[in-house]
Design a protein around this motif. Structure first.
Motif, short mmCIF file in Angstrom:
data_model
loop_
_atom_site.label_atom_id
_atom_site.label_comp_id
_atom_site.label_asym_id
_atom_site.label_seq_id
_atom_site.Cartn_x
_atom_site.Cartn_y
_atom_site.Cartn_z
N SER A 1 0.85 -1.24 0.03
CA SER A 1 -0.17 0.07 0.05
C SER A 1 0.73 1.19 0.04
O SER A 1 1.87 1.29 0.46
N GLU B 1 0.45 5.82 -0.11
CA GLU B 1 -0.47 6.97 0.14
C GLU B 1 -1.03 7.46 -1.26
O GLU B 1 -0.09 7.28 -2.17
N ALA B 2 -2.18 7.95 -1.45
CA ALA B 2 -2.71 8.46 -2.64
C ALA B 2 -1.67 9.42 -3.25
O ALA B 2 -1.23 10.37 -2.54
N VAL C 1 0.37 6.11 -7.98
CA VAL C 1 -0.76 5.33 -7.40
C VAL C 1 -1.67 6.30 -6.81
O VAL C 1 -1.32 6.88 -5.75
N ASP C 2 -2.73 6.43 -7.38
CA ASP C 2 -3.79 7.45 -7.03
C ASP C 2 -5.10 6.76 -6.45
O ASP C 2 -5.70 7.40 -5.68
N LYS C 3 -5.23 5.40 -6.61
CA LYS C 3 -6.34 4.68 -6.40
C LYS C 3 -5.74 3.01 -6.08
O LYS C 3 -4.75 2.66 -6.75
N VAL D 1 -4.41 1.66 -1.22
CA VAL D 1 -3.99 3.21 -0.98
C VAL D 1 -4.43 3.35 0.52
O VAL D 1 -5.50 3.10 0.97
#
Length: 120
Positions: A24, A26-27, A84-86, A111
């Motif tokens: 994972s 953070e966005a 990575v946005d989602k 995320v």
């Protein structure tokens, strides 16, 4: 002959890949994705001829090889940076010019909730 052809294809040395990526982020964070490729054979006649990486089905990286410009070894790595946005599914696959591909490798990057918590 048919049985021999099926047996040799089942035992064929197909290009395989493994993916190393964070579970994972953070966005908005750029994730480093490492693709480890393995294929027994790296000669002008038998080699990995391509490796591709996709994020949610869209190609984000690809390396094409040919007999005169093969990978550096039977086992090698490549690195991709991806914002990575989602939540994102990463797939990677390599292909042997003679035997084809194993199934693609798949990982999911989640995320994390980011930023400060809202105060009551």
């Amino acid at each position: 002959l048919g049985v021999l052809a099926l047996a040799s294809n089942a035992l064929a040395n197909k290009t395989s890949v493994a993916i190393s990526a964070p579970d994972s982020v953070e966005a908005g964070t750029e994730a480093t994705i490492t693709i480890s490729v393995s294929h027994k054979g790296n000669s002008a006649f038998h080699f990995t001829n391509w490796v591709a990486v996709k994020a949610d089905g869209k190609e984000i990286a690809r390396w094409d090889f040919k007999s005169s410009q093969r990978p550096e070894n039977e086992s090698f790595t490549r690195e991709v940076k991806y914002k990575v946005d989602k939540p994102t599914e990463i797939t990677a696959q390599g292909h042997c010019n003679v035997h084809g591909s194993e199934d693609p490798a798949v990982v999911k990057i989640a995320v994390k909730p980011g930023g400060r918590e809202a105060r009551p």
